[in-house]
Design a protein around this motif. Structure first.
Motif, PDB file in Angstrom:
ATOM      1  N   ALA A  69       0.820  -1.214   0.000  1.00  0.00           N
ATOM      2  CA  ALA A  69       0.000   0.000   0.000  1.00  0.00           C
ATOM      3  C   ALA A  69       0.852   1.262   0.000  1.00  0.00           C
ATOM      4  O   ALA A  69       0.405   2.327  -0.402  1.00  0.00           O
ATOM      5  CB  ALA A  69      -0.933   0.007   1.207  1.00  0.00           C
ATOM      6  N   GLY A  70       2.093   1.145   0.482  1.00  0.00           N
ATOM      7  CA  GLY A  70       2.985   2.303   0.480  1.00  0.00           C
ATOM      8  C   GLY A  70       2.830   3.157   1.728  1.00  0.00           C
ATOM      9  O   GLY A  70       1.822   3.096   2.423  1.00  0.00           O
ATOM     10  N   PRO A  76      -0.756  12.186   6.487  1.00  0.00           N
ATOM     11  CA  PRO A  76      -1.009  11.751   7.863  1.00  0.00           C
ATOM     12  C   PRO A  76      -1.304  10.255   7.917  1.00  0.00           C
ATOM     13  O   PRO A  76      -1.752   9.664   6.936  1.00  0.00           O
ATOM     14  CB  PRO A  76      -2.241  12.573   8.268  1.00  0.00           C
ATOM     15  CG  PRO A  76      -2.265  13.730   7.329  1.00  0.00           C
ATOM     16  CD  PRO A  76      -1.689  13.224   6.040  1.00  0.00           C
ATOM     17  N   LEU A  77      -1.048   9.655   9.061  1.00  0.00           N
ATOM     18  CA  LEU A  77      -1.274   8.227   9.305  1.00  0.00           C
ATOM     19  C   LEU A  77      -0.405   7.347   8.415  1.00  0.00           C
ATOM     20  O   LEU A  77      -0.725   6.192   8.167  1.00  0.00           O
ATOM     21  CB  LEU A  77      -2.758   7.857   9.137  1.00  0.00           C
ATOM     22  CG  LEU A  77      -3.756   8.673   9.966  1.00  0.00           C
ATOM     23  CD1 LEU A  77      -5.177   8.197   9.717  1.00  0.00           C
ATOM     24  CD2 LEU A  77      -3.428   8.604  11.443  1.00  0.00           C
ATOM     25  N   ALA A  78       0.706   7.898   7.932  1.00  0.00           N
ATOM     26  CA  ALA A  78       1.597   7.117   7.072  1.00  0.00           C
ATOM     27  C   ALA A  78       2.367   6.074   7.874  1.00  0.00           C
ATOM     28  O   ALA A  78       2.651   4.989   7.393  1.00  0.00           O
ATOM     29  CB  ALA A  78       2.581   8.042   6.362  1.00  0.00           C
ATOM     30  N   LEU A  79       2.719   6.414   9.116  1.00  0.00           N
ATOM     31  CA  LEU A  79       3.565   5.560   9.951  1.00  0.00           C
ATOM     32  C   LEU A  79       4.831   5.155   9.201  1.00  0.00           C
ATOM     33  O   LEU A  79       5.165   3.974   9.098  1.00  0.00           O
ATOM     34  CB  LEU A  79       2.806   4.326  10.432  1.00  0.00           C
ATOM     35  CG  LEU A  79       1.953   4.499  11.689  1.00  0.00           C
ATOM     36  CD1 LEU A  79       1.394   3.161  12.148  1.00  0.00           C
ATOM     37  CD2 LEU A  79       2.731   5.139  12.824  1.00  0.00           C
ATOM     38  N   ALA A  80       5.507   6.135   8.656  1.00  0.00           N
ATOM     39  CA  ALA A  80       6.754   5.877   7.946  1.00  0.00           C
ATOM     40  C   ALA A  80       7.793   5.305   8.903  1.00  0.00           C
ATOM     41  O   ALA A  80       7.816   5.621  10.090  1.00  0.00           O
ATOM     42  CB  ALA A  80       7.266   7.170   7.317  1.00  0.00           C
ATOM     43  N   SER A  81       8.642   4.442   8.382  1.00  0.00           N
ATOM     44  CA  SER A  81       9.767   3.829   9.100  1.00  0.00           C
ATOM     45  C   SER A  81       9.359   2.711  10.044  1.00  0.00           C
ATOM     46  O   SER A  81      10.197   2.185  10.764  1.00  0.00           O
ATOM     47  CB  SER A  81      10.585   4.877   9.879  1.00  0.00           C
ATOM     48  OG  SER A  81      11.088   5.861   9.002  1.00  0.00           O
ATOM     49  N   VAL A  82       8.082   2.344  10.086  1.00  0.00           N
ATOM     50  CA  VAL A  82       7.680   1.142  10.808  1.00  0.00           C
ATOM     51  C   VAL A  82       7.033   0.192   9.803  1.00  0.00           C
ATOM     52  O   VAL A  82       6.714   0.571   8.677  1.00  0.00           O
ATOM     53  CB  VAL A  82       6.707   1.438  11.972  1.00  0.00           C
ATOM     54  CG1 VAL A  82       7.329   2.404  12.955  1.00  0.00           C
ATOM     55  CG2 VAL A  82       5.386   1.982  11.465  1.00  0.00           C
ATOM     56  N   GLY A 100       1.855   0.185  13.998  1.00  0.00           N
ATOM     57  CA  GLY A 100       2.842  -0.708  13.413  1.00  0.00           C
ATOM     58  C   GLY A 100       3.970  -0.940  14.400  1.00  0.00           C
ATOM     59  O   GLY A 100       3.939  -0.442  15.529  1.00  0.00           O
ATOM     60  N   TYR A 101       4.979  -1.693  13.970  1.00  0.00           N
ATOM     61  CA  TYR A 101       6.078  -1.988  14.884  1.00  0.00           C
ATOM     62  C   TYR A 101       7.416  -1.850  14.170  1.00  0.00           C
ATOM     63  O   TYR A 101       7.492  -1.781  12.934  1.00  0.00           O
ATOM     64  CB  TYR A 101       5.935  -3.399  15.455  1.00  0.00           C
ATOM     65  CG  TYR A 101       6.693  -4.468  14.688  1.00  0.00           C
ATOM     66  CD1 TYR A 101       7.883  -5.000  15.177  1.00  0.00           C
ATOM     67  CD2 TYR A 101       6.225  -4.930  13.450  1.00  0.00           C
ATOM     68  CE1 TYR A 101       8.578  -5.966  14.463  1.00  0.00           C
ATOM     69  CE2 TYR A 101       6.909  -5.895  12.745  1.00  0.00           C
ATOM     70  CZ  TYR A 101       8.090  -6.415  13.250  1.00  0.00           C
ATOM     71  OH  TYR A 101       8.784  -7.358  12.545  1.00  0.00           O
ATOM     72  N   ALA A 119      14.809   5.948  17.580  1.00  0.00           N
ATOM     73  CA  ALA A 119      15.652   6.677  16.629  1.00  0.00           C
ATOM     74  C   ALA A 119      15.087   6.637  15.211  1.00  0.00           C
ATOM     75  O   ALA A 119      15.206   7.607  14.455  1.00  0.00           O
ATOM     76  CB  ALA A 119      17.067   6.104  16.647  1.00  0.00           C
ATOM     77  N   ALA A 120      14.437   5.541  14.841  1.00  0.00           N
ATOM     78  CA  ALA A 120      13.951   5.383  13.466  1.00  0.00           C
ATOM     79  C   ALA A 120      12.800   6.316  13.125  1.00  0.00           C
ATOM     80  O   ALA A 120      12.549   6.586  11.945  1.00  0.00           O
ATOM     81  CB  ALA A 120      13.518   3.934  13.235  1.00  0.00           C
ATOM     82  N   ILE A 121      12.091   6.835  14.136  1.00  0.00           N
ATOM     83  CA  ILE A 121      10.884   7.619  13.837  1.00  0.00           C
ATOM     84  C   ILE A 121      10.916   9.029  14.426  1.00  0.00           C
ATOM     85  O   ILE A 121       9.931   9.763  14.299  1.00  0.00           O
ATOM     86  CB  ILE A 121       9.614   6.899  14.345  1.00  0.00           C
ATOM     87  CG1 ILE A 121       9.706   6.648  15.854  1.00  0.00           C
ATOM     88  CG2 ILE A 121       9.400   5.598  13.592  1.00  0.00           C
ATOM     89  CD1 ILE A 121       8.421   6.113  16.452  1.00  0.00           C
ATOM     90  N   ARG A 122      12.006   9.431  15.036  1.00  0.00           N
ATOM     91  CA  ARG A 122      12.022  10.725  15.723  1.00  0.00           C
ATOM     92  C   ARG A 122      12.833  11.800  15.013  1.00  0.00           C
ATOM     93  O   ARG A 122      12.795  12.962  15.413  1.00  0.00           O
ATOM     94  CB  ARG A 122      12.570  10.562  17.146  1.00  0.00           C
ATOM     95  CG  ARG A 122      14.022  10.128  17.215  1.00  0.00           C
ATOM     96  CD  ARG A 122      14.489   9.971  18.658  1.00  0.00           C
ATOM     97  NE  ARG A 122      14.466  11.218  19.386  1.00  0.00           N
ATOM     98  CZ  ARG A 122      15.490  12.080  19.427  1.00  0.00           C
ATOM     99  NH1 ARG A 122      16.609  11.819  18.761  1.00  0.00           N
ATOM    100  NH2 ARG A 122      15.395  13.182  20.127  1.00  0.00           N
TER     101      ARG A 122
END
Length: 204
Positions: A69-70, A76-82, A100-101, A119-122
């Protein structure tokens, strides 16, 4: 005697009104419902599976997002990097959030530092979970901590306007994984955000 009778009648009427108000308040407050999600959501994804339980407002549902889905960091609500994302829908069927995780790399002596765990999301310049200014722990657990914070979508770079959503983060230091919730601030109240955060628990 008449005065006493009138007083008793007024007292009983007041008690009845108070009882009716209490019943209306209880009826208007939706009871939470328990949800258990397994990560990774798709068997094809790598990683040792585990489950996370948490409470959602009554009538909400969770549905696994298709892996292809990408994740557009400009949305918004992309939850990139998880990875392994579930979308959360409210009782009206509207998209209210996502969860997500991600695994993380623990450092000796810094196992519980938000800057290390998340670190991955901040650090994103466009999309990030604010683990500095708005980060607030709402529950300490045996394996980590559950916290609330803002999720920032910075449109047009550092000088552009910012859209804020509500975030929930929780980590498990034994598994070296964390879960991230992004909740639509237009559909989810601050109290609902805190209730979800306080209820998150990692299970086998």
């Amino acid at each position: 005697m008449k005065s006493k009778t009138r007083f008793e009648w007024k007292r009983q009427l007041a008690l009845l009104c108070l009882g009716a108000l209490c019943l209306c308040g209880c009826a208007g407050r939706a009871a939470p419902q328990a949800e258990v999600l397994t990560f990774p959501a798709q068997a094809a994804q790598e990683g040792e599976s585990f489950s996370v339980s948490f409470d959602l407002p009554e009538g909400w549902t969770a549905s696994a997002r298709e892996p292809d889905a990408g994740q557009d960091v400009h949305e918004p609500l992309a939850l990139a990097s998880v990875t392994s994302i579930y979308d959360l829908y409210d009782a009206q069927g509207g998209l209210a959030g996502a969860v997500g995780y991600s695994p993380y790399e623990p450092y000796e002596g810094e196992r519980d530092a938000p800057a290390v765990v998340y670190a991955a999301i901040r650090m994103g310049s466009v999309y990030r979970f604010d683990t500095d200014e708005s980060y607030e722990v709402v529950k300490e657990t045996d394996v980590g901590a559950n916290a609330v914070m803002d999720v920032v979508l910075q449109e047009g770079g550092a000088g552009g306007s910012a859209t804020l959503n509500r975030g929930v983060l929780a980590y498990d230091r034994d598994r070296a994984v964390f879960v991230a919730f992004e909740l639509d601030a237009g559909r989810v109240t601050a109290q609902q955000q805190r209730d979800i955060a306080a209820s998150v628990a990692f299970t086998a």
